[in-house]
Design a protein around this motif. Structure first.
Motif, PDB file in Angstrom:
ATOM      1  N   SER A   1       0.823  -1.213   0.000  1.00 56.68           N
ATOM      2  CA  SER A   1       0.000   0.000   0.000  1.00 56.68           C
ATOM      3  C   SER A   1       0.855   1.261   0.000  1.00 56.68           C
ATOM      4  CB  SER A   1      -0.895   0.012   1.245  1.00 56.68           C
ATOM      5  OG  SER A   1      -1.636   1.215   1.324  1.00 56.68           O
TER       6      SER A   1
ATOM      7  N   ASP B   1      -0.191   5.833  -0.071  1.00 58.87           N
ATOM      8  CA  ASP B   1      -1.332   6.727   0.077  1.00 58.87           C
ATOM      9  C   ASP B   1      -1.988   7.097  -1.246  1.00 58.87           C
ATOM     10  OD1 ASP B   1      -0.803   6.568   2.727  1.00 58.87           O
ATOM     11  OD2 ASP B   1      -0.431   8.701   3.048  1.00 58.87           O
ATOM     12  N   ALA B   2      -1.289   6.920  -2.360  1.00 59.82           N
ATOM     13  CA  ALA B   2      -1.861   7.200  -3.675  1.00 59.82           C
ATOM     14  C   ALA B   2      -2.479   5.953  -4.301  1.00 59.82           C
ATOM     15  CB  ALA B   2      -0.795   7.773  -4.604  1.00 59.82           C
ATOM     16  N   LEU B   3      -2.361   4.807  -3.633  1.00 58.63           N
ATOM     17  CA  LEU B   3      -2.847   3.527  -4.165  1.00 58.63           C
ATOM     18  C   LEU B   3      -2.282   3.292  -5.564  1.00 58.63           C
ATOM     19  CD1 LEU B   3      -6.594   3.746  -3.035  1.00 58.63           C
ATOM     20  CD2 LEU B   3      -4.648   2.819  -1.778  1.00 58.63           C
ATOM     21  N   SER B   4      -1.022   3.634  -5.729  1.00 57.58           N
ATOM     22  CA  SER B   4      -0.413   3.670  -7.061  1.00 57.58           C
ATOM     23  C   SER B   4      -0.215   2.291  -7.678  1.00 57.58           C
ATOM     24  CB  SER B   4       0.933   4.406  -6.999  1.00 57.58           C
ATOM     25  OG  SER B   4       1.844   3.716  -6.151  1.00 57.58           O
TER      26      SER B   4
ATOM     27  N   THR C   1     -10.618  -0.526 -11.646  1.00 58.07           N
ATOM     28  CA  THR C   1     -11.679  -0.426 -10.644  1.00 58.07           C
ATOM     29  C   THR C   1     -12.103  -1.820 -10.188  1.00 58.07           C
ATOM     30  OG1 THR C   1     -13.400  -0.378 -12.354  1.00 58.07           O
ATOM     31  CG2 THR C   1     -12.517   1.749 -11.591  1.00 58.07           C
TER      32      THR C   1
ATOM     33  N   ARG D   1      -8.312  10.887   3.238  1.00 55.78           N
ATOM     34  CA  ARG D   1      -7.780  10.948   1.867  1.00 55.78           C
ATOM     35  C   ARG D   1      -7.796   9.570   1.218  1.00 55.78           C
ATOM     36  NH1 ARG D   1      -4.004  14.463   4.441  1.00 55.78           N
ATOM     37  NH2 ARG D   1      -2.451  12.783   4.515  1.00 55.78           N
ATOM     38  N   LEU D   2      -7.428   8.538   1.983  1.00 58.50           N
ATOM     39  CA  LEU D   2      -7.447   7.178   1.448  1.00 58.50           C
ATOM     40  C   LEU D   2      -8.870   6.743   1.110  1.00 58.50           C
ATOM     41  CD1 LEU D   2      -4.853   5.339   3.712  1.00 58.50           C
ATOM     42  CD2 LEU D   2      -4.811   5.416   1.221  1.00 58.50           C
TER      43      LEU D   2
ATOM     44  N   GLN E   1      -9.815   8.228  -2.100  1.00 57.46           N
ATOM     45  CA  GLN E   1      -9.128   7.513  -3.176  1.00 57.46           C
ATOM     46  C   GLN E   1      -9.821   6.186  -3.474  1.00 57.46           C
ATOM     47  OE1 GLN E   1      -6.479   8.025  -5.147  1.00 57.46           O
ATOM     48  NE2 GLN E   1      -5.152   9.558  -4.201  1.00 57.46           N
TER      49      GLN E   1
ATOM     50  N   THR F   1     -12.880   6.335  -5.675  1.00 60.43           N
ATOM     51  CA  THR F   1     -12.640   6.469  -7.116  1.00 60.43           C
ATOM     52  C   THR F   1     -12.356   5.113  -7.750  1.00 60.43           C
ATOM     53  OG1 THR F   1     -10.228   6.793  -6.987  1.00 60.43           O
ATOM     54  CG2 THR F   1     -11.634   8.752  -6.704  1.00 60.43           C
ATOM     55  N   ARG F   2     -12.043   4.106  -6.947  1.00 65.63           N
ATOM     56  CA  ARG F   2     -11.730   2.769  -7.453  1.00 65.63           C
ATOM     57  C   ARG F   2     -12.952   1.858  -7.511  1.00 65.63           C
ATOM     58  NH1 ARG F   2      -6.593   2.137  -9.744  1.00 65.63           N
ATOM     59  NH2 ARG F   2      -5.199   3.654  -8.745  1.00 65.63           N
TER      60      ARG F   2
END
Length: 250
Positions: free
Chosen positions: A119, A121-124, A129, A149-150, A153, A156-157
């Motif tokens: 992991s 914080d940007a889930l990069s 999805t 914030r997480l 994020q 959005t997934r």
């Protein structure tokens, strides 16, 4: 503070990974018999069955899991039963040690449709999805601003028509727990003294607990265009929480 909680979780992974997931003495390394390991994973099966039953009762009677994301997967207690009913599952954790233990447990139980990723914080490292996103007793160990914030994020997934089931702590019903939290955060060495008072080693990792504002969480859901949601209450040893069940519009 975020780095401190990450380090604590990695330390739990090294010293007591199963106790880090369920804080009961029977799941400490020295007490973890084959029977208790079986009980540990059986509790994950029961949890997933209850969660999906609630989803079908209140949100989508025909819902089936295809592509799932489990954030904060730990050693795989909930990840493995989720993988048995989904086509594919991505498990995410901040701890390399926890991810390695989850990998071993998946192999031992012949679970092969799981991708495990580190992991950030940007889930990069996530791809695309998911039609099912689940977190349970995870955000309460993440500092609030970082957690919000997480959460945004993760929203959005969530694919159109997808289901999210996410747990948050919102309060405490024991005054002594509030005192413990205050000592841990505001008194130098307070957390170490609490360790001694509970019979733990002075330097044992401490499980940080954070309380979220439900109004902020609802606002994030609304901002993400999610209008269909349902809530249940949780109480884990005096830590009051909610399970947010929600579905993204198709």
């Amino acid at each position: 503070m975020g780095n401190e909680t990450d380090k604590n979780w990695e330390q739990f992974g090294r010293q007591d990974p199963y106790y880090g997931v369920i804080t009961h003495d029977k799941y400490r390394q020295e007490n973890l018999s084959a029977e208790r390991r079986h009980e540990f994973f059986a509790s994950g099966v029961a949890h997933m069955e209850a969660v999906l039953s609630t989803v079908r009762q209140h949100l989508d009677a025909e819902f089936t899991v295809k592509r799932a994301l489990y954030f904060g997967c730990g050693v795989g207690r909930l990840l493995i039963p989720l993988a048995r009913i989904a086509e594919e599952v991505t498990g995410v954790d901040i701890s390399d040690v926890m991810l390695e233990e989850a990998r071993k447990n998946c192999a031992a139980q012949s679970v092969r449709n799981v991708l495990l990723v580190k992991s950030d914080d940007a889930l990069s490292l996530l791809d695309g999805t998911y039609d099912f996103i689940h977190l349970f007793i995870v955000f309460q160990h993440i500092p609030v601003q970082r957690g919000e914030r997480l959460f945004a994020q993760l929203l959005t997934r969530l694919a159109p028509g997808g289901i999210g089931v996410i747990h948050f702590k919102y309060g405490q019903d024991f005054e002594y727990r509030k005192l413990h939290t205050w000592l841990d955060r505001h008194v130098p060495g307070g957390g170490n003294l609490l360790n001694l008072s509970k019979g733990r080693k002075f330097s044992a990792p401490r499980m940080q607990m954070y309380t979220y504002d439900l109004n902020v969480l609802r606002a994030l859901l609304q901002k993400a265009g999610i209008t269909n949601f349902f809530t249940t209450f949780e109480n884990h040893g005096g830590n009051l929480g909610v399970m947010l069940y929600f579905q993204r519009n198709r």
